[in-house]
Structure formats: C-alpha cells, structure tokens
Design an enzyme around this catalytic site. Sequence first.
Site, mmCIF file in Angstrom:
data_model
loop_
_atom_site.group_PDB
_atom_site.id
_atom_site.type_symbol
_atom_site.label_atom_id
_atom_site.label_comp_id
_atom_site.label_asym_id
_atom_site.label_seq_id
_atom_site.Cartn_x
_atom_site.Cartn_y
_atom_site.Cartn_z
ATOM 1 N N CYS A 216 0.820 -1.219 0.000
ATOM 2 C CA CYS A 216 0.000 0.000 0.000
ATOM 3 C C CYS A 216 0.854 1.270 0.000
ATOM 4 C CB CYS A 216 -0.900 0.045 1.216
ATOM 5 S SG CYS A 216 -2.239 -1.126 1.137
ATOM 6 N N CYS B 94 -3.613 8.865 6.421
ATOM 7 C CA CYS B 94 -2.455 8.750 7.330
ATOM 8 C C CYS B 94 -2.929 8.799 8.785
ATOM 9 C CB CYS B 94 -1.461 9.868 7.068
ATOM 10 S SG CYS B 94 -0.741 9.809 5.417
#
Lengths: 400, 302
Positions: B40, B111
Amino acid sequence: MNDCIYLDNNATTKIDEDVLAVMLPYLTTYYGNPSSMHTFGGQIGRAVRSARGKVAELLNAEESEIIFTSCGTEGDNAAILAALKAQPNKKHIVTTEVEHPAILNLCRKLEKEGYTVTYLSVNNQGQIDFDELEASMTGSTAVVSVMYANNETGVIFPIERIGQIAKEYGALFHVDAVQAVGKIPLDMKNSAIDMLTLSGHKIHAPKGIGALYVRKGVRFRPLLIGGHQERGRRGGTENVVGIVGLGKAAELAQQHLGNIQEEKRLRDKLEQSILATIPNTVINGDYINRLPNTTNIGFKYIEGEAILLSLDKYGICASSGSACSSGSLEPSHVLRALGLPYSVLHGSIRFSLSRFTTEAEIDRVLEILPSIIDRLRELSPFNSDDADWLKEQEQALLAK
Amino acid sequence: MWDYTDQVMEHFYNPRNQGKITDKEAGEEIVTGQVGSIACGDALKLHLKIDEATQTIKDARFQTFGCASAIASSSALTELLKGKKVNDALLITNKEIAQSLGGLPEEKMHCSVMGQEALEAAIYKYKGITIEEHEEDEGKLICRCFGTTDSKIRRIIRENNLTTAEQVTNYVKAGGGCSSCLPDIDDLLLELATEKETLAMATEIGRDDDLSPQSPTATQATKPLTNLQKITLIQRVIEDEIKPILAEDGGDMELFDLEGDVVKVILKGACQGCASSLATLKMAIEATLRDRVLGSLIVEAV
C-alpha cells in the site's frame, strides 16, 4: 529559490537566457500577426518561418513537415486522432504500458468509442518484447505509438525496429519524443517515423509551445479547426513568442548535442557515488540503453515523498514516482510496469540533469543525500535490521 | 506540492518518540500494533509501554514507512498517548490526530486513519484480542487494490460524515487504485445516507410520540415502529452506546438480524466465549436496547 539545485529537468527546464532574449521583442516591439498582409505582420511571419527551419534542422526534417502546437499533449492527441481519421476502416491502436498519460488516457477514451488498443508490456529493464509487438499487429492496426525515451527511467526504445514492424503491417508510426529531443540525435530523413511529438519546455524554451513532425505524404486531419495557419493543419493565431523561443531553443539544443557526454559524466558520477555510499539502492530500468541525463534510483525500505521533502529542505529538486507524491494513491504506472518489488517501488527517485547542471551541485547532493536516507531508514519499520515484517509481507504477496 | 501545515512539517523534520521500546520493569507490558503494508505504501508499527497497575500508557514510540503526513501523524499520535489511560486512548479518533497537526490535506487523511488503527491494534493486542478477530477483516472486500472491506468503509463514512467516494478514497485509499470499486463505494454511501434519513424520520416520529432514542418512555409510544425504523434505531444505539462500552474491556458485537422483537447479535472480541457473556447480553445489551428503543425487545446471541 534561485539557489536551488534543480535536478528535475524531465519535468520542465529553465528558459535559456538566450532564448528569453530572442523572445522579448516579440512581446513588445514586434507584436504583429504573422498572417497579416502588411509589412509589420510580414516580418513576424519571417520570424516564424526561421523558427520552423531551426526545429526542422534539429530533426533533420523539412520545414513543411513541422506543425507548431501548444504542448506535447496536443501533439500526441493530434497525431493519434489524425491517424485514425485518415484510415477509418482501421480500428486498432498499438502502444505500450509506460506511455505518458497524453497517450494512455486518450487510448482509454478511444476504447470507449469502439477502438481496440493493445498496451505492450515491458520487461524489468523497461523494454518491449518484439514477439509481443508482432503478435499484436493486424491488418486493422491504424497506428503504432510509442515513446522514444521514457520520462521516468530514461529507457530508450528501439524505435527503428518498431517502425519497421509497423510498416510491414501498413500502420502509421507515431513517436512521442518529448524526452528524447535535445538529448539524443534525431534524423527524420532516415527513419520510419511518420509523426513525432516534441515539447518546448523540455529543451529550455517556455511552456505552452511544442511541435509535431508530420512526414510529407502522411494524410493529416487537423485537431483544431480554424483558419489557414500551419498550412491548414492547425487553426488559431500562432503563439509567436513561444515559436521564436522554440526556434532558438532548438538551435541551442543542436549545439548542445555535441557536449552531451559531459551531462552523462555528471549523471554517472551522481549515480555511481550513490550506489557506492548508500546501501540497498538500485537503478531502475535499462542501465545501458537510456538517456544521458536521467537516473531513476530505488532507495529500499523508505518512501519517495519523504525523500523529496527532505531534499527540498536543502533546495534540491527531484521527482518521485511514489503514490504519496502524486495524489493518485497508486505508485507510478511506469515503475509498476517494470515489476519492481514494493520495497523499491515506493522509494524511487528520479534525478534528471540539464546542460546547466554543475559538478558542484552534484557534489552537494552527494554530501546531503546519505544522511537523509539514513534518517528515514531509522524511522522505517522495514529497516534492514528489522526486516521480518517486510519478509512476511513480500512472501505473502508472492504467494498470491 | 502538498499544502502541509507548519505542525506537519515540524513533526516530519523533528519526529518525536521514534523507534522501538526495549526496556521494561516489573508491572509494565510492551505491546505493538502494526498496520498498513509495503504494497500500500503506508505502514506503521506503534509500540506502547503500559503500566499494568494503573492501566496508563507510560511510553509510546513509532516506526513509520510513508510520506511526510504519515510520519507526522505517527509522531503526533505518540504525543497524544503518553500518560493516557488505556481505555481513554482507545477513544482517540483519526480526527483528533489530524487536528493536533493543524489539519491534513484531505487526500492525506488516510495517514491519520492509519494512526488510529495502529493504536486500536496495539490496545486490542494488550487486551488479548487477536487482530484477525477485528470486525473490519471479516467484512466483504470492496477495494481489492488496498484490501479494504465494507465494514471499514462504513465506519469511516459514519465517523467522518463523508458524502462522496472521493472523500472515502482520501480517508482509506479504497477506490484510489484501479477505481473499479467506486460504484460499490457509491452504493455504501447511498445506503448510509438512507439509513441516516430513516433515523431522522424515526426520531421525528419518536418526538411526536415521545419516542426519541434518548427517551426512557419510548416503550410507552402508541404508534408502532416500522421494521426499518426499528433496525435503524437498534443499529444506531449499538454503534453509539453499546460498542464503546464493550470496547473498554476489549469486547465487541454486531447486529446479525431482527425477527419481530428478537434481536440476534454476534458477540465478538473479548465478549466471544467470555464466561460472563450472558450477563453482558442481558444487562449491557438487552437492557440498553429496551431502554432506548423498545421495551419488548429480546436479545439473543447467534
């Protein structure tokens, strides 16, 4: 900002001062329309013809074979669409997986309109397979479109052999040479290329100007319909300032080709020193057969945007194919097509030099870069001394 | 270039609490939560040192593979965690992580989600719940590129009030690869928006008839709830009131079905196989649902 060390020349280049100097009068004193019949406009027309001659000279082509465009994307679009319009019975296009979006996204749109497209794969050095190319060709193939050199890795395709195969099947052959022009010699008089795209801002001319070479005899239908400009092949009043700049840039690029080995020497110095001093780094793409100004280096275990921002702190400009720097959430389609392991893919950085790059700049990068890589690797959970998680993940991915 | 705040850049250039935790004393435990993957392009290992007597996080450290905002989010999270009680830490949301950095570009919100997930993984591990039992791994796979399930997408949509597939991509990456799952994400958004509307409608009816989910007199309503209204209210009470309580002890549950007034649920996490699960079922779940939704509800585990 002026003190930056600019190693992102495949993205764009700075305007050469000599190019700027020839352009300025056409923003002020010589503002006439080149299509006008009066003397004032006529002198502008002569400047456009002179620039056309210089671009033709860089390609070893005829003046009449050069159409000025707004950019590389326009050139690519115009070439493909002209090839399809000229051969309405042919519905097949051949290109590669690593083309610029100007080709790939156009092809995807054309697929929705009933055309079929073959996207040739590349091997881990970024090269296509001739057997795959031959197998994809049919009597319905209207155009083969490949880039001369890849923007991310610098890998150069064997253009003439691809062109020969295209000709054997009666297809037109278009080449996106945006990255190759000015970096390697081009010779349209001794080539199978039917159409070739170039862009001004990659060779120290301004943004907003480009050119498309169309071989004499190739049926070309214009993308922009308008006046009689460009011999009826592109409507719209000419971007005279940009054209004059592109002409001068072409002239300077021709001169610089004689000194390209110096650019290559600096690139090699940068690359070799990085490989020698920073462990777990690899060169992506074909090590031998590539542009002299480009290197794409994978720094294992860390992510590209973090490297770029760390370099930026020191005024060093480079580029990354990582997902986080692009906004697309997917890493570069070019690097993915090479089949790189994920530990390399996300941490790849492109350095691209120009004739303005100095040895002192390369030395400065070599002084700073190792500590940046060290710092980020210390932060990384995939650090080489703590690689169990990475091994588990890579094994799981291989098993899929 | 991304428009990062000064706080993001400060945490990126000078990250706090990086690295592992290796030393511990008697009465302390070290746990690690790891999320993301090399595929990812984002991965985080969050290490916590917990004082077992006081259930307090004495130290928090991180190792992050990712961009500037991933590193900054990890760094900020460790600062939020130090000195917090374990159960309080579990309540930290990705929004709080982003807010502590003065905000993140919307495209980088994933994030902060990664930080929250690593925290949850670490605390679940501390409480003895294996990550494989996490509800989001058991959902239907929606995004094959990033391995994201429908349950995770649902949670992120609810928690962040998302309304478009593009926002979902920004928060959990789903849909950011080949894009083939974007229609499925649109369907989930539509489903949750309909659920929200139905809930609003049910609440409105409840207000007319003294039947709001907060009202203890809901059982005295004269106008019966439709099945859809009943399910929507039950789901909302489970999400908002019951699950947070269960989570404090490492437990979890989900609604399986509704047959008449019989609410069928799946006990998960620490609740699954727990000796006092019957008490949990009757006292924590059934009593709350009877109080908040309908006095005649009966809760059964399946």
